[in-house]
Design an enzyme around this catalytic site. Structure first.
Site, PDB file in Angstrom:
ATOM      1  N   HIS A 136      -6.320   6.825  67.817  1.00 47.58           N
ATOM      2  CA  HIS A 136      -7.466   5.948  68.008  1.00 47.58           C
ATOM      3  C   HIS A 136      -7.744   5.866  69.509  1.00 47.58           C
ATOM      4  CE1 HIS A 136      -8.380   4.665  63.977  1.00 47.58           C
ATOM      5  NE2 HIS A 136      -7.115   4.353  63.747  1.00 47.58           N
ATOM      6  N   ASP A 166     -13.998   6.489  72.235  1.00 46.30           N
ATOM      7  CA  ASP A 166     -14.903   6.628  71.092  1.00 46.30           C
ATOM      8  C   ASP A 166     -16.351   6.802  71.538  1.00 46.30           C
ATOM      9  OD1 ASP A 166     -12.753   6.308  69.442  1.00 46.30           O
ATOM     10  OD2 ASP A 166     -13.435   4.471  68.480  1.00 46.30           O
TER      11      ASP A 166
END
Length: 369
Positions: A136, A166
């Site tokens: 992540h 991200d």
């Protein structure tokens, strides 16, 4: 509308891909999102809720349509492949190899749709030693060295204030490359398979450290470089009431004005070689007064020093706009939509638009005419 008539098939979930297709939808693209049957995109279940789905999902998927399909079911897979056959853009966010095993990979789509722009967003790219690793945002920042450049008094890196890999490594490179690939396709008819690696793209975020290294200066030392705590001109200083002031007075004119406004003695104006002592002197003066004092001192001054605000303060100042002209509407709610970075001249007029309910995947063409 800049992307009017462009068809986007979105097979992604959570944040990087859905944010990318949101920006394409904001520019006029027709975005069809395919999700798992039943609960759909995992983000639908997050808290808090707006209507029947999470606020996070609603914010990211405004203006799209969503259909349920079991990609492991051959009949559903074939119907999704048919959608990809008439799409301009396909966005997927599976680990490398997964879409190929499902029969929806680039080669399967390209064989039917040679001009397709096929965008794969992953943590570490389609190939290489790390390609299949789970991760992540925090993992990508940690692995790339970015978490190590700023540390607290104990030597530990703080949690970032938002997701960086991200968005800066996934969403924005995806959008840029999709638009470039569409431009090339319009000129040549040639499509593309775009390999968007969030960790690799983080290298643009370390441009200064990269340049220093290439010039023989090594890699950054935690807390010691110009923008990581090594300079008194670029630091966060506590105030008397437990608030903080962010100082970014790098240029000499800003630094001298800051020194004047806080009453810094003349012997500290030249900070070269005495950075720690100067930082201590600045900290002592900032800590002598509460945040409200410094807000009034810096207000209207060209000094590059700002009281660290709260979200309510940022809203009051007009810097955060949760109630803008674009509206996100649904059963029992009407709230401001996420402000779009797509310039108003490139997108439709502000409108009240909902987020998609998860519908059964119909037989036949679902694209808008």
């Amino acid at each position: 509308m800049s992307l009017d008539g462009v068809r986007v098939l979105d097979l992604s979930t959570l944040l990087p891909g859905p944010m990318a297709t949101l920006l394409l939808a904001d520019a006029g693209a027709d975005v069809v999102k395919v999700e798992r049957p039943g609960r759909g995109d995992e983000m639908r279940s997050y808290q808090p809720k707006l209507g029947g789905a999470s606020a996070n999902y609603a914010i990211l998927n405004r203006g799209k349509r969503a259909f349920a399909a079991d990609l492991k079911d051959p009949a559903d897979r074939d119907r999704v492949l048919a959608l990809a056959t008439s799409a301009d853009v396909v966005v997927e966010q599976f680990r490398p190899g997964v879409v190929d095993r499902l029969g929806l990979g680039y080669e399967a789509v390209r064989s039917r749709n040679p001009g397709v722009v096929y965008c794969s967003i992953t943590g570490y790219g389609q190939t290489g030693a790390h390609a299949t690793r789970a991760g992540h945002d925090l993992n990508y920042l940690a692995g790339m060295g970015l978490l190590d450049v700023v540390v607290d008094a104990t030597g530990a890196p703080p949690l970032p204030p938002t997701v960086i890999a991200d968005l800066a490594g996934g969403t924005y490179p995806a959008v840029v490359n999709i638009l470039l690939a569409l431009r090339r396709r319009d000129a040549t008819g040639v499509g593309a398979h775009l390999d968007i690696s969030m960790s690799r793209n983080l290298q643009t975020m370390i441009y200064g450290y990269f340049a220093t290294h290439q010039a023989g200066g090594g890699w950054p030392v935690p807390g010691a470089d110009l923008l990581t705590g090594g300079s008194p001109r670029y630091r966060i200083y506590p105030t008397a009431d437990g608030r903080h002031v962010a100082v970014a007075s790098l240029e000499e004119k800003f630094w001298r004005l800051l020194a004047e406004l806080i009453g810094l003695p003349a012997e500290y104006l030249d900070d070269a070689g005495q950075e720690a002592a100067v930082a201590e002197a600045v900290a002592e003066r900032i800590a002598a007064h509460p945040a409200a004092h410094w807000r009034s001192v810096f207000d209207g001054e060209d000094v590059c020093a700002t009281v660290v605000g709260t979200f309510p303060e940022a809203v009051a100042a007009g810097l955060v706009t949760p109630d803008g002209p674009d509206r996100l509407v649904g059963d029992g709610f009407d709230v401001g939509a996420l402000p779009s970075p797509v310039d108003p001249v490139l997108r439709p007029a502000p409108a009240a638009i909902g987020y998609p309910a998860l519908e059964p995947l119909p037989v036949g063409d679902v694209w808008l005419s």
